[in-house]
Design a protein around this motif. Sequence first.
Motif, PDB file in Angstrom:
ATOM      1  N   ASP A 176      29.409  30.495  37.048  1.00 60.35           N
ATOM      2  CA  ASP A 176      29.548  32.043  36.855  1.00 60.35           C
ATOM      3  C   ASP A 176      29.105  31.881  38.634  1.00 60.35           C
ATOM      4  O   ASP A 176      29.146  30.998  38.880  1.00 60.35           O
ATOM      5  N   THR A 226      40.926  30.626  36.576  1.00 59.42           N
ATOM      6  CA  THR A 226      40.534  32.281  36.834  1.00 59.42           C
ATOM      7  C   THR A 226      41.092  32.840  37.348  1.00 59.42           C
ATOM      8  O   THR A 226      42.203  34.283  36.822  1.00 59.42           O
ATOM      9  N   ALA A 257      37.032  33.407  41.942  1.00 56.73           N
ATOM     10  CA  ALA A 257      37.845  33.852  41.872  1.00 56.73           C
ATOM     11  C   ALA A 257      38.824  35.135  42.857  1.00 56.73           C
ATOM     12  O   ALA A 257      40.435  34.948  42.708  1.00 56.73           O
ATOM     13  N   ASN A 265      33.659  40.705  36.158  1.00 53.65           N
ATOM     14  CA  ASN A 265      33.142  40.806  34.856  1.00 53.65           C
ATOM     15  C   ASN A 265      32.822  42.358  34.898  1.00 53.65           C
ATOM     16  O   ASN A 265      31.662  42.448  35.888  1.00 53.65           O
TER      17      ASN A 265
END
Length: 408
Positions: free
Chosen positions: A137, A181, A213, A308
């Motif tokens: 992440d 992603t 991303a 997110n």
Amino acid sequence: MSIFNDNLERLKEIQVLENISDADMKALLEPVQVNYKEMEIDGKKYPAWRIIYSRAIGPGKGGIRYHQDVSEDEVKSLAFWMALKNSLADIPYGGAKGGIKFNPKEASQKELEEISRTYIDNFYEYLGQDKDVPAPDVYTNGQIMSWMLDEFEKKVGHHEPGMITGKPIELGGIALRGDATAQGGYLVTKELVNKFLKGQTGIRVIVQGFGNAGLFMAEKLAQDGFKVIAVSDSKGGIYNKEGLDIKDLAKFKNEGHAVTEYKSGEVITNAQLLELDTDILVLAALENQITKDNASNIKAKYIVELANGPITYDADKILAEKKIIIVPDILANSGGVIVSYFEWAQNRTGQILDEEYLRDLLGKKMARNWGRVYDEFLAHGEKITLRQAAYLIAVKRILAAEKFRGRI
Ligand code: NAD
């Protein structure tokens, strides 16, 4: 501000829309397992979490974040979104997330390795290909996954590459994972354009966050003829209303520069970037970027959430009133976990599948998931948001799984 409370507010809306009983709803209001350890290395303390939100559909699945602002509230929210994302994506996972609270930019490679191995020493009992499967992440990557895999295998005494995804290819990783992603986000953006902006050329795009991303997303959109007019990283943004040369800017960023050092554009703050006039705004940094304080100033007509939770619950309401269409995180950024699923499946079967086949499969899955969300939106007479449509599908599948198990 609690991110998790925002999620509970969103769930309340779903409960009303779908007429779900309080008893059933309980299955979704709390994580099933919260693991917390205060790690200590050379006298320094590192608060660390691994939280499994749901196991209804399968083992835990979700990344590990290294950031100075990591908190239990954040990890719990990220785990909750993973549960919904995996359910919506139709892959056989529950939801989980992990994090360590420290500033990785101040750590040497040696320290990063020690912190990563210590994390596994503390949490390995809860991890495994059939228990809970981490991935990268924010500020974690393939090297960190490699150290974690190695430490885990030392602890358990056998090879188990499926215990973690986002690995380098040499350790059982998968070529697609690097830009998965962004590829998924790009594909749903194309679907969005097809439905709402058909025939329009020179569509202007702004990308907040120029990491894994955001950078790949900007590259893919620019390559496809979109006009990327501004991008940013943690130090600020760069704006050129004629469009930035994204290939060149990506090269510049990968050489270790901040985007604000790039010459062909005007330097702006992240706050200014969010409020610029554009067709599409891609949020690819962190949570809580659009809040009730700046939502009414947003001029974008469409927002794609690669990050997110970049929009708070209150801001969502303001943006909906302004008729801004948002492609929600649990749909827009699900390409990463879908490709993680391919990696995990390969690791478990020992079979190596053709890259083109997997790329095609990712495309099909993204198109199908977009289609299901869009159909749900239409079925409600376009009176709900795309986020509510996505949540409805995800929540229904988790509750159905809980029911079949006899837990509710
Ligand atoms: P990353 O660490 O590669 O990149 C993060 C980027 O955001 C960096 O360019 C950083 O400089 C920038 N940034 C940090 N704070 C910022 C701020 N306040 N304003 C503007 N930019 C800022 O991380 P990533 O993997 O690209 O993740 C970004 C988001 O996408 C996160 O929310 C993550 O959870 C989400 N996401 C990532 C993946 C993945 O596969 N990488 C999958 C699903 C979701």
